[in-house]
Motif scaffolding. Structure first.
Motif, short mmCIF file in Angstrom:
data_model
loop_
_atom_site.label_atom_id
_atom_site.label_comp_id
_atom_site.label_asym_id
_atom_site.label_seq_id
_atom_site.Cartn_x
_atom_site.Cartn_y
_atom_site.Cartn_z
N UNK A 1 0.77 -1.29 0.09
CA UNK A 1 -0.05 0.06 0.06
C UNK A 1 0.77 1.43 0.09
N UNK A 2 1.96 1.25 -0.61
CA UNK A 2 2.89 2.43 -0.36
C UNK A 2 2.63 3.41 -1.75
N UNK A 3 1.64 3.15 -2.62
CA UNK A 3 1.81 3.78 -3.86
C UNK A 3 0.60 4.78 -3.91
N UNK A 4 -0.21 4.66 -2.90
CA UNK A 4 -1.36 5.59 -2.95
C UNK A 4 -1.65 6.00 -1.85
N UNK A 5 -2.32 7.30 -1.60
CA UNK A 5 -2.82 7.69 -0.19
C UNK A 5 -4.23 7.57 -0.41
N UNK A 6 -4.82 7.68 0.73
CA UNK A 6 -6.39 7.40 1.27
C UNK A 6 -7.30 8.08 0.47
N UNK A 7 -6.66 9.61 -0.24
CA UNK A 7 -7.49 10.24 -0.78
C UNK A 7 -7.31 9.94 -2.48
N UNK A 8 -6.85 8.73 -2.52
CA UNK A 8 -6.35 8.53 -4.04
C UNK A 8 -5.42 9.20 -4.76
N UNK A 9 -4.71 9.90 -4.19
CA UNK A 9 -3.48 10.77 -4.68
C UNK A 9 -2.22 9.52 -5.02
N UNK A 10 -1.72 9.55 -6.03
CA UNK A 10 -0.70 8.66 -6.37
C UNK A 10 0.62 9.05 -5.69
N UNK A 11 1.43 8.37 -4.99
CA UNK A 11 2.72 8.39 -4.64
C UNK A 11 3.76 7.81 -5.84
N UNK A 12 3.31 6.54 -6.41
CA UNK A 12 4.16 6.04 -7.20
C UNK A 12 3.38 5.48 -8.37
N UNK A 13 3.74 5.86 -9.51
CA UNK A 13 3.09 5.22 -10.83
C UNK A 13 3.95 3.84 -11.04
N UNK A 14 3.13 2.88 -11.74
CA UNK A 14 3.59 1.69 -12.13
C UNK A 14 4.54 2.10 -13.29
N UNK A 15 4.96 1.06 -14.13
CA UNK A 15 5.51 1.17 -15.25
C UNK A 15 4.51 1.59 -16.36
N UNK A 16 5.02 2.51 -17.34
CA UNK A 16 4.34 2.60 -18.55
C UNK A 16 4.68 1.99 -19.81
N UNK A 17 3.86 1.14 -20.07
CA UNK A 17 4.00 0.13 -21.09
C UNK A 17 3.75 0.77 -22.46
#
Length: 187
Positions: A46-62
């Motif tokens: 759960x380290x990629x997104x905050x409780x308000x839906x804000x993104x901390x870490x995007x995944x790869x862009x394929x």
């Protein structure tokens, strides 16, 4: 304290609001990610997104501008979720919040499976569908007012259009799944 939420009297009402707001937020977020082809892990720690839906870490862009439904990032022998799996993962997070709400209200931690039919999951599902439909109509160029009228007057037509759009959007190569430098994909 930041006034994002209304002032609510009573701890029980506050906790119920918190769980319901989390359901709405994660439903909208998952629908937006799917609509805009944003890959953000909603899994593991759960380290990629905050409780308000804000993104901390995007995944790869394929692939830009394509629905890369089969892409999985490989990280130290573990495979990530795929784009369409994000909805299920977001829903699972909401189920965890139902468990948290119940524990804080009753002081007893029930198994997570006890919450598979919690009302906030139905709230999540409804909000996901509403948001997905609204975003689709926006993507095809309808102004918000017109989109709202279409959704109100003929929701079945929007659902049929969404199914057809999804068929084209999710088309994939007959070549099958292929290994790429950072995981697996299917063009």
């Amino acid at each position: 304290m930041n006034k994002d939420w209304p002032a609510i009297e009573g701890r029980a009402r506050q906790l119920r609001f918190f769980a319901a707001q989390t359901a709405r937020t994660f439903a909208r977020t998952a629908a937006l990610f799917e609509s805009e082809y944003v890959f953000c892990w909603l899994d593991w720690d759960g380290d990629n997104i905050l409780a308000d839906g804000a993104i901390i870490d995007y995944g790869s862009v394929r692939q830009f501008g394509l629905y890369h439904r089969e892409y999985r990032f490989e990280d130290v022998g573990r495979m990530s979720t795929t784009l369409p799996e994000q909805r299920r993962k977001a829903r699972h997070i909401v189920q965890n919040f139902a468990q948290i709400r119940d524990f804080l209200l009753n002081g007893k931690k029930l198994p997570l499976g006890s919450f598979r039919n919690d009302p906030i999951l139905a709230l999540f599902d409804d909000e996901f569908e509403r948001t997905s439909n609204r975003l689709l109509l926006h993507r095809v160029g309808l102004e918000p007012g017109l989109a709202a009228r279409v959704l109100q007057s003929d929701p079945e037509c929007v659902q049929r259009f969404r199914r057809i759009h999804s068929w084209f959007e999710r088309a994939r190569s007959s070549r099958g799944r292929v290994r790429v430098a950072d995981g697996l994909s299917w063009n």
